[in-house]
Write an enzyme that holds these catalytic residues in place. Sequence first.
Site, PDB file in Angstrom:
ATOM      1  N   TRP A 124      -3.181  -7.449   7.128  1.00 49.01           N
ATOM      2  CA  TRP A 124      -3.221  -6.032   7.312  1.00 49.01           C
ATOM      3  C   TRP A 124      -3.903  -5.590   8.493  1.00 49.01           C
ATOM      4  CZ3 TRP A 124      -7.863  -2.598   5.319  1.00 49.01           C
ATOM      5  CH2 TRP A 124      -7.644  -1.469   5.156  1.00 49.01           C
ATOM      6  N   ASP A 205     -10.597  -9.786  -0.199  1.00 48.69           N
ATOM      7  CA  ASP A 205     -10.150  -8.417   0.048  1.00 48.69           C
ATOM      8  C   ASP A 205      -9.082  -8.376  -1.281  1.00 48.69           C
ATOM      9  OD1 ASP A 205      -8.864  -6.113   0.275  1.00 48.69           O
ATOM     10  OD2 ASP A 205      -8.463  -6.332   2.391  1.00 48.69           O
ATOM     11  N   LYS A 240      -5.124   1.823  -5.429  1.00 46.01           N
ATOM     12  CA  LYS A 240      -3.896   1.450  -5.980  1.00 46.01           C
ATOM     13  C   LYS A 240      -3.833   1.334  -7.516  1.00 46.01           C
ATOM     14  CE  LYS A 240      -3.642   0.312  -1.617  1.00 46.01           C
ATOM     15  NZ  LYS A 240      -2.799   0.799  -0.535  1.00 46.01           N
TER      16      LYS A 240
END
Length: 390
Positions: A124, A205, A240
């Site tokens: 990312w 993460d 999310k």
Amino acid sequence: MAPADPIMGVAADFNRDPNPNKINLSSGIFKDENDNTPILQSVKEAESRILQNETTKAYSGIEGFPAFAEAVLPFIFGKEHEVLSSQRAVTAHAPGGSGALRVVGDFVHKTSPGTTVWVSDPTWSNHIQIFNAAGLKVEKYPYFDVQSNGLAFEKMMAVLKNIPAGDAIILHGCCHNPTGVDPSLEQWKQIADLVHARDILPIIDFAYQGFGTGIREDAIGPLELIRPEKEALICGSFSKNFALYNERTGSVTAVARDQQTADVVMSQLKVVIRSIYSCPPAHGGIIVSTILNDPDLRKQWEAELKQMRDRINAMRHLLAETMTAKGIPGDSSFITQQKGMFSFSGLTPTQVQRLRDEYSIYIIGNGRINVAAVTPSNVIPLCDAIAAVI
Ligand code: LMR
């Protein structure tokens, strides 16, 4: 002028595009089949209870409200995990997954300034930016194998074997961003063995817990890294799985070797947090703890999470089938194997640019497609356009 962000910049370009048939597959946001990003019903219900019962807007602690950590620790580790009974894990509410990563970056820099942080290639884009901004050096380890559209495991392990002791490694807990490729459980075990044998600090993460296979299922692999007396940092996000994107709700969790050390680590995290944003914005954290701590709301939320996950998986199959039906060369079935929101399409930067210029289809420059924004109505124009540009 600074360059536009590789993800948010594409979403901003999409918003400026006047084409009524434009398609946005850029930033990682879930869309339903009508192209909306709905507020979950469980979140609406929690918010109405919060509004009714709220009596003050006084500050929380620097680490957030206690109910947040009480809910989030068992959410990450499962109720029975050893780190809970030994009280060697601590959690603070952070402003989103990015905020959690920045807290971790500043914490590592403060306590061990020479640390290099190793990130997957690719990763990312904000990882690199966040750790550089915290004053840390960032290096890459191999991750994605273009030939197989899978994990470059041997190459990854070969580099991990040479990471100096004391450095840190970012591992995506599940639903790797941008590739959608996760290690198998056996591979997680080998990664954990190596990371701890070499005394590398794991930073997990965990932004997509529940978007892969399930809340507990997604944690099995990364929790291999949690070993007796070993340290780890975990950055969580509720953007999310609770669709709380703009409420900036995440968690920063530290696992220390024992309870006493965990208390010391939390004291340091609080110094870091106080100097960046003082204490977290409360609303999203209260929503998460209200839902996780109430059996009925939690059941409702878990069903909504499953609906989102099922829709993405259905779109993975539809996308792969439509690509094959449109005669796009190559085996598209890898799309159905990948997990989470994203698929790494293999489209080149030139092809990505043509999709945008000629068809108003917006995907990330590295070829990452947000499968969670594919719908039964946009899949055909999408695949027609891909067939035309390759
Ligand atoms: C993404 O990767 O698109 C999301 O995590 C949104 C973001 O902040 O980049």
